[in-house]
Every structure is written in structure tokens, then in C-alpha cells.
Motif scaffolding. Structure first.
Motif, mmCIF file in Angstrom:
data_model
loop_
_atom_site.group_PDB
_atom_site.id
_atom_site.type_symbol
_atom_site.label_atom_id
_atom_site.label_comp_id
_atom_site.label_asym_id
_atom_site.label_seq_id
_atom_site.Cartn_x
_atom_site.Cartn_y
_atom_site.Cartn_z
ATOM 1 N N PHE A 89 0.591 -1.577 -0.126
ATOM 2 C CA PHE A 89 0.963 0.074 0.030
ATOM 3 C C PHE A 89 1.132 1.377 -0.016
ATOM 4 O O PHE A 89 0.247 2.376 -0.386
ATOM 5 C CB PHE A 89 -1.080 -0.061 1.061
ATOM 6 C CG PHE A 89 -1.670 1.335 1.348
ATOM 7 C CD1 PHE A 89 -2.965 1.334 0.239
ATOM 8 C CD2 PHE A 89 -1.286 2.365 2.554
ATOM 9 C CE1 PHE A 89 -3.470 2.545 0.644
ATOM 10 C CE2 PHE A 89 -1.896 3.272 2.059
ATOM 11 C CZ PHE A 89 -3.295 3.708 1.644
ATOM 12 N N ASN A 90 2.266 0.942 0.649
ATOM 13 C CA ASN A 90 3.368 2.740 0.735
ATOM 14 C C ASN A 90 4.078 2.470 -0.044
ATOM 15 O O ASN A 90 5.264 3.003 0.091
ATOM 16 C CB ASN A 90 3.536 2.507 2.379
ATOM 17 C CG ASN A 90 4.374 1.025 2.630
ATOM 18 O OD1 ASN A 90 4.022 0.098 2.295
ATOM 19 N ND2 ASN A 90 5.275 1.441 3.282
ATOM 20 N N CYS A 91 4.111 1.605 -1.265
ATOM 21 C CA CYS A 91 5.215 2.423 -2.371
ATOM 22 C C CYS A 91 4.526 3.484 -2.763
ATOM 23 O O CYS A 91 5.533 4.360 -3.480
ATOM 24 C CB CYS A 91 4.806 0.181 -3.180
ATOM 25 S SG CYS A 91 3.213 1.667 -3.982
ATOM 26 N N ASP A 92 3.400 4.469 -3.070
ATOM 27 C CA ASP A 92 3.709 5.933 -3.809
ATOM 28 C C ASP A 92 3.244 6.409 -2.175
ATOM 29 O O ASP A 92 2.324 6.389 -1.510
ATOM 30 C CB ASP A 92 2.502 5.054 -4.536
ATOM 31 C CG ASP A 92 2.111 6.647 -5.127
ATOM 32 O OD1 ASP A 92 1.872 7.535 -4.411
ATOM 33 O OD2 ASP A 92 3.205 7.449 -6.455
ATOM 34 N N HIS A 93 4.393 7.355 -1.994
ATOM 35 C CA HIS A 93 4.063 8.223 -1.044
ATOM 36 C C HIS A 93 2.872 8.374 -0.589
ATOM 37 O O HIS A 93 2.252 9.330 0.189
ATOM 38 C CB HIS A 93 5.105 9.089 -0.905
ATOM 39 C CG HIS A 93 5.052 9.749 0.361
ATOM 40 N ND1 HIS A 93 5.659 9.652 1.811
ATOM 41 C CD2 HIS A 93 5.476 10.679 0.717
ATOM 42 C CE1 HIS A 93 5.299 10.751 2.768
ATOM 43 N NE2 HIS A 93 5.135 11.774 2.066
ATOM 44 N N GLU A 94 2.865 9.888 -1.711
ATOM 45 C CA GLU A 94 1.472 10.846 -1.774
ATOM 46 C C GLU A 94 0.525 10.207 -1.687
ATOM 47 O O GLU A 94 -0.008 10.245 -1.424
ATOM 48 C CB GLU A 94 1.942 11.743 -3.060
ATOM 49 C CG GLU A 94 3.137 12.172 -3.346
ATOM 50 C CD GLU A 94 3.211 13.428 -2.347
ATOM 51 O OE1 GLU A 94 2.573 14.345 -1.796
ATOM 52 O OE2 GLU A 94 3.845 13.504 -1.446
ATOM 53 N N HIS A 95 0.073 8.974 -2.519
ATOM 54 C CA HIS A 95 -1.094 8.372 -2.381
ATOM 55 C C HIS A 95 -1.431 7.748 -0.917
ATOM 56 O O HIS A 95 -2.692 7.669 -0.924
ATOM 57 C CB HIS A 95 -1.030 7.266 -3.531
ATOM 58 C CG HIS A 95 -1.837 6.041 -3.599
ATOM 59 N ND1 HIS A 95 -3.070 6.433 -4.361
ATOM 60 C CD2 HIS A 95 -2.428 4.954 -3.065
ATOM 61 C CE1 HIS A 95 -4.577 5.581 -4.612
ATOM 62 N NE2 HIS A 95 -3.493 4.874 -3.565
ATOM 63 N N ALA A 96 -0.523 7.155 -0.291
ATOM 64 C CA ALA A 96 -0.699 6.666 1.149
ATOM 65 C C ALA A 96 -1.249 7.914 2.076
ATOM 66 O O ALA A 96 -2.172 7.904 2.450
ATOM 67 C CB ALA A 96 0.554 6.648 1.497
ATOM 68 N N MET A 97 -0.381 8.753 1.412
ATOM 69 C CA MET A 97 -0.543 10.048 2.895
ATOM 70 C C MET A 97 -2.021 9.998 2.839
ATOM 71 O O MET A 97 -2.726 10.969 3.472
ATOM 72 C CB MET A 97 0.589 11.464 2.392
ATOM 73 C CG MET A 97 2.094 10.287 2.956
ATOM 74 S SD MET A 97 1.927 10.440 5.275
ATOM 75 C CE MET A 97 1.168 11.988 5.286
ATOM 76 N N ALA A 98 -1.594 10.571 1.267
ATOM 77 C CA ALA A 98 -3.468 11.749 0.658
ATOM 78 C C ALA A 98 -4.735 10.209 1.249
ATOM 79 O O ALA A 98 -5.740 11.205 2.163
ATOM 80 C CB ALA A 98 -3.802 11.412 -0.445
ATOM 81 N N ILE A 99 -4.864 9.125 2.057
ATOM 82 C CA ILE A 99 -5.409 7.986 2.682
ATOM 83 C C ILE A 99 -5.779 8.159 3.291
ATOM 84 O O ILE A 99 -6.656 7.946 4.163
ATOM 85 C CB ILE A 99 -5.447 6.481 1.387
ATOM 86 C CG1 ILE A 99 -5.653 6.707 0.301
ATOM 87 C CG2 ILE A 99 -5.988 5.281 2.103
ATOM 88 C CD1 ILE A 99 -5.512 5.224 -0.416
ATOM 89 N N TRP A 100 -4.653 8.030 4.044
ATOM 90 C CA TRP A 100 -4.495 8.035 5.915
ATOM 91 C C TRP A 100 -4.869 9.167 6.439
ATOM 92 O O TRP A 100 -5.971 9.380 6.913
ATOM 93 C CB TRP A 100 -2.887 8.070 5.916
ATOM 94 C CG TRP A 100 -3.109 6.288 5.834
ATOM 95 C CD1 TRP A 100 -3.803 5.078 6.437
ATOM 96 C CD2 TRP A 100 -1.956 5.573 5.979
ATOM 97 N NE1 TRP A 100 -3.062 4.127 6.387
ATOM 98 C CE2 TRP A 100 -1.486 4.180 5.880
ATOM 99 C CE3 TRP A 100 -0.141 6.504 5.295
ATOM 100 C CZ2 TRP A 100 -0.747 3.292 5.247
ATOM 101 C CZ3 TRP A 100 1.209 5.358 5.157
ATOM 102 C CH2 TRP A 100 0.726 3.982 4.874
ATOM 103 N N HIS A 101 -4.571 10.397 5.654
ATOM 104 C CA HIS A 101 -5.129 11.804 5.919
ATOM 105 C C HIS A 101 -6.867 12.078 5.748
ATOM 106 O O HIS A 101 -7.686 12.110 6.828
ATOM 107 C CB HIS A 101 -4.593 13.058 5.227
ATOM 108 C CG HIS A 101 -3.393 13.877 5.569
ATOM 109 N ND1 HIS A 101 -3.239 14.497 6.937
ATOM 110 C CD2 HIS A 101 -1.990 13.352 4.897
ATOM 111 C CE1 HIS A 101 -1.916 14.752 7.161
ATOM 112 N NE2 HIS A 101 -1.763 14.257 6.255
#
Length: 574
Positions: free
Chosen positions: A231-243
Motif C-alpha cells: 500500500f505504501n509504495c507510493d508516498h503521496e497516494h498513501a498519505m492522502a488516503i491516511w489523512h
């Protein structure tokens, strides 16, 4: 025209994401599609009867390692009853060596290989509307035609945004795990995993993902499990979803992510540290700590960084972490696996999943099984029997460790007692191995033991270990301590209806207990008396056995307030 799509899941709480995607993507044929979900625990005749009653014109079944045996029986019996009905299969279990499968299962019309949404939609339109006119025009199929095997090339790889959201308000999701994908593919090439064969890594747009996750939260779905491989292989994608999930959290929904811990950046860790306890859980695949093994399976992992991240997350007490190990990998023998186990167990994960290599068709590991001397079961799930480095005797011993780990550690029902045992054994692996060997020697495997019986087995095991010199210590000192620890563990989970025979007599403390509990909460509270200062939190480390105290210590178990990660009662000294 009725096309029945059949899923046979491993458990009732599971749902089949693939077939739901098929239905959502084939909206123009929706009135002709029927989705039927069963589990491998259903009696096979129940599945057969349920499908037969639908009287399908076409039957489609998704095939995985957990259901292929049931599917093979089902298609044989169904074909006897309705031989004119085409049977189409799909899924990873039939996508490789398709010709061999079709040869041994002549009742099957054909197989859908690869990603199935576009292939299934075209197949459905072929049967419903007669367009396309020929099966040969549908990519992703393999089928017999005129005695010849026909293959129609690769299935189309769709942009994920083209696949409509497959859940709606009418879905029966209240008691199921909901599977969700925000990406497909994996940037890594681990040799035992079929995801290594996927050629592209694609993401669903964040606007869609946020909207869909909000739906789950509004519906108060208990758990949403992301099937994204890393899931966290793309930093921006993961951060947006977690936020986003933090901003929409209502305290009901848990989100599960499979991640690579060594990829975490500092801003990600800072954000995760602020999450409500129980909002997310992380699955972290370690598989092995043996450098030769990691290199051979083409795995990329910064082990020191992984350990650092897991240790930091554990101190926050807000995220359930599930770490994985695999026995049977190349260059991993019994001793190196024991070291891998101890290294990862020392990180004190919420759960440590000990699995055995599954040699999956189509994987690099399958192609090189001869090189590694791998013997595997011929039937699904194709689990390893032995390798050049690991004998079948070793596999059997590790299986005993696996069962003891599940019963006594992953269940969280004996958390304190296990931590105390680890103070008197040189390694966690040795403790679970010795305990598993004890079960085996006394023929305790294969029996349904109550929690109380499991406690009694632990006490008998300790007594025998002391008698045969496997551990050093005085029985008069250790047995009273472990008896009280087991009482603690029993009441930490529930207010026991049957009090253990070895527990102290509380009648002599009746007045003092009443004085310390002015609120009468009945079964929602329990006060216990101990003579050892036990830690109040299950995740707290114990470096040495606690000494016996002269004065009794009063501990209150509160079942109204439980740990959101372990479900243990809140404990306080009073």
C-alpha cells in the motif's frame, strides 16, 4: 438469459471482490447476472443445490487455492445435471497450466485468464446479446473448439477508474470483511508471489477512493481490508488516503493495510502516531531475516529500518501490527528459521503469523522447485513438504511451533503467562518448540481444549520441564507465580463463570474487596487478589520474574472498557 457467478469463500466473513467488480463493470447485462456466495464450510451438496435451483444458462466460478478442490467436485456434479450449460472458470488457480486443467476437466467450457473485468463483460455480452459474435474476438480466454485449444491472448489491463464502485446500500456487509483496492500490481518481484508477474502498477484516482471510503464509514462497516499488495509504495497516494480516513473517522471502522515497514517516511510515521487506537492495522511481510534467503527470493528489505519502524509504532499502542514469516524458503534451514523467528518475535508484534511456503503455479518458485529440491503437496494449497535445507521432520516440528504460537500468543488469551515463560527460556522459538513437543508427546493435538484446560496444560508442562531439568528454577517459587499469572490471563479476557481450582480463596478478602469497590457493577467488574506486581498493560515488556509480595495486591478488571487492539479488559490496581 441468466449468468450465475459463484464465489466459494474461505469464511463467511469474507466477500469476493473480483466477482463484485465483474457485476459492477457489466452494468448493461445486470438484469441477467446473479451473484451467489458460499464458503468452503458449506456442505458441497448445498452449493450444488443452490446453483441448480437458479437454473443458470451460463455458470462462472472464481477459483483459488482455498476452494479449487470444492470447485472440481462441483463442476463435475453440475455438468451431470445440466450438461448443456457452459461452465467458465477464472482466478489464479486456473490461469496457469490452463491446457492441462481443461484436458482433465472436459466438462469446463473455458477459462478466463488474467484480469477479468473486460473479459467477463465481453463474454456476458456474447451470451446475452450475441455481440461479439465469436469467442475468438474476446481477449483473455482459453477454450477448446473443434478439438483444438484456442487462446485469445492477454486480457486487457483497465485503468482502475473504469471499474465502477462495486458496493452499494443493499449489500449485506454488516458482518463481513469488505475488500477494497486502490491499486493493482506490486513494485517488487518476490519469487513466491503471483503479484511478481503483474507488469504494471496502477492506482485508482484519489477523488474516487475518498468518496468510496467515506461510504464505508457512513455505513459503519467494521473492517475494510485493502488488497493493495504494497500500500505504501507510493508516498503521496498513501498519505492522502491516511489523512482522509482520519478526517472521516467515526470510531467504528477499521482499515487494514499491507505495507513495507522499511519504506515508511517520517511524515507518514508522524501521521500514523496520531490515529485513534484501532483505526488501522498493518500487515508487514518479513518472511525471513536470513540474508541468503532474502537475496534468493528477490526480496528488497532494509531489515534494520524495518525493526526500527516496528519498534516505534509499538510504543504508540494505537496500531495492531501483524508480522509474517514463511518457513520453507530457499537457504532457510531449521536453525536459521529459528533465528528469524526470534528476531521478529523480539519486536513484540500484535500477531506473528508463521506460514509455510505455498508453491503456486506460475510463480518463479514453482518454476525453480527442482533446483531448490522442493517437495510440495500435489493438491491445493501446494504447501511445502521439504527442501534441500529443511527436512519433513523439521517441517513437522515447526508446525508444532505454529500451533502453539496461534493458541498461546496470537490469541492474546495468555499474554502475561507467555511473557513470564520467556523470562526462563533462552529464546521464544525454543519455548514454543518445547511446548509443541510436549503437546505432541502427550497426544494433546487434535483435541478441543477449553481455555481452562489450556491453562492446566501449561502448569503441567512447567512442572515437567522443571523435573527433567529443561529449565532451571525452584518449583515452589515458579508454580505459584504461574498459577496467579494464569488467573490474571483468564480474568483479563472475561469474568470467568468457573473459577480455577488453583486460584486463591477470595472469601477471606470479601470485606476488603467490597470496600475497594463502592460501585456495584456486577459482572462488568471483577477484583482479584495477587501476590505479584503484574504489569497493567498486556503489551508492556517483562524483563525479569516479579518477586512475591508479603501483602496482597488488589487488581480490578473492567469489562466495560477494553483495549481496542487486543480486546482485553482494562486493568487497574486499587
Amino acid at each position: 438469459m441468466k449468468i450465475v457467478l459463484t464465489a466459494i469463500n474461505a469464511k463467511y466473513i469474507h466477500s469476493n471482490l473480483a466477482l463484485r467488480n465483474f457485476v459492477a463493470y457489466t452494468a448493461d447485462c445486470s438484469e441477467h447476472l446473479v451473484l451467489k456466495e458460499y464458503t468452503i464450510n458449506h456442505v458441497p451438496d448445498q452449493i450444488l443445490q443452490g446453483i441448480y435451483r437458479e437454473q443458470p444458462d451460463v455458470l462462472c466460478i472464481s477459483c483459488y487455492i482455498w476452494n479449487i478442490t470444492v470447485v472440481e467436485t462441483l463442476i463435475c456434479e453440475f455438468h451431470k445435471l445440466l450438461p448443456e450449460v457452459p461452465i467458465w472458470l477464472g482466478g489464479p488457480e486456473v490461469s496457469f497450466e490452463s491446457e492441462a486443467f481443461l484436458t482433465t476437466h472436459p466438462e469446463v467450457t473455458g477459462i478466463m485468464r488474467g484480469e477479468g473485468e473486460d473479459t467477463f463483460a465481453a463474454l456476458a455480452r456474447y451470451y446475452v446479446y450475441g455481440s461479439p459474435e465469436y469467442l475468438e474476438d474476446i481477449p483473455g480466454l482459453v477454450f477448446w473448439q473443434g478439438g483444438q485449444l484456442r487462446e485469445t491472448g492477454e486480457s486487457l489491463l483497465l485503468p482502475l477508474d473504469h471499474i465502477p464502485f462495486c458496493y452499494d446500500n443493499t449489500d449485506d456487509l454488516a458482518h463481513r470483511i469488505v475488500y477494497y483496492e486502490s491499486s493493482r500490481g506490486c513494485p517488487f518481484r518476490c519469487s513466491y508471489c503471483l503479484s511478481s508477474l503483474e507488469k504494471t502498477l496502477r492506482f485508482r484516482s484519489l477523488d474516487l477512493v475518498k468518496e468510496e471510503l467515506s461510504f464505508f464509514v457512513e455505513q459503519e462497516i467494521p473492517q475494510v481490508k485493502f488488497v493493495d499488495r504494497t500500500f505504501n509504495c507510493d508516498h503521496e497516494h498513501a498519505m492522502a488516503i491516511w489523512h482522509h480516513i482520519r478526517s472521516i473517522d467515526r470510531g467504528k471502522t477499521n482499515f487494514h493495510f499491507e505495507v513495507s515497514a522499511d519504506l515508511f517516511r517520517e511524515d507518514e510515521l508522524t501521521l500514523l502516531s496520531t490515529f485513534r487506537p484501532g483505526l488501522i492495522q498493518l500487515e508487514i511481510g518479513v518472511q525471513s531475516t536470513n540474508p541468503a534467503t532474502i537475496s534468493e527470493i528477490h526480496r528488497q528489505m532494509d531489515l534494520p529500518r524495518l525493526k526500527e519502524v516496528v519498534t516505534r509504532i509499538r510504543t504508540w499502542h494505537n496500531i495492531h501490527m501483524h508480522l509474517d514469516l514463511i518457513a520453507g524458503l530457499p537457504y532457510e534451514d531449521y536453525d536459521t528459521f529459528a533465528r528469524s523467528f526470534d528476531e521478529i518475535f523480539a519486536l513484540a508484534p500484535s500477531q506473528l503469523q508463521l506460514g509455510f511456503l505455498k508453491v503456486l503455479k506460475g510463480s518463479y518458485m514453482y518454476e525453480h522447485a527442482g533446483e531448490y529440491g522442493i517437495l510440495r503437496h500435489e493438491t491445493a494449497p501446494y504447501e511445502v513438504l521439504s527442501t534441500k535445507w529443511l527436512s519433513f521432520d523439521d517441517v513437522l516440528r515447526i508446525k508444532r511451533v505454529e500451533e502453539m504460537l496461534e493458541v498461546y500468543y496470537n490469541s492474546w488469551q495468555y499474554a502475561l503467562t507467555v511473557r513470564l515463560f520467556l523470562c526462563i527460556y533462552p529464546s521464544a522459538f525454543q519455548f514454543f518448540q518445547r511446548l509443541g513437543d510436549y503437546y505432541d508427546d502427550h497426544r494433546l493435538f487434535g483435541c478441543s481444549h477449553s481455555r481452562l484446560a489450556r491453562c492446566e496444560i501449561l502448569l503441567d508442562f512447567l512442572q515437567e520441564e522443571l523435573e527433567n531439568g529443561a529449565i532451571t528454577g525452584n518449583a515452589d517459587d515458579l508454580l505459584p507465580l504461574f498459577r496467579e499469572a494464569l488467573v490474571y490471563d483468564l480474568y483479563a479476557r472475561e469474568n470467568c463463570k468457573r473459577r480455577p481450582d488453583w486460584a486463591c480463596d477470595l472469601t477471606i478478602f470479601k470485606q476488603e474487596i467490597r470496600a475497594r469497590n463502592p460501585e456495584n457493577k456486577g459482572s462488568l467488574r471483577h477484583t482479584e487478589v495477587f501476590h505479584y506486581a503484574f504489569p497493567l498493560r498486556d503489551s508492556d515488556a517483562i524483563s525479569a520474574l516479579p518477586p512475591r509480595t508479603e501483602d496482597p495486591l488488589f487488581y480490578r478488571f473492567n469489562y466495560e472498557v477494553r483495549d481496542p487492539l487486543t480486546y482485553q479488559a482494562t486493568v487497574e490496581r486499587i
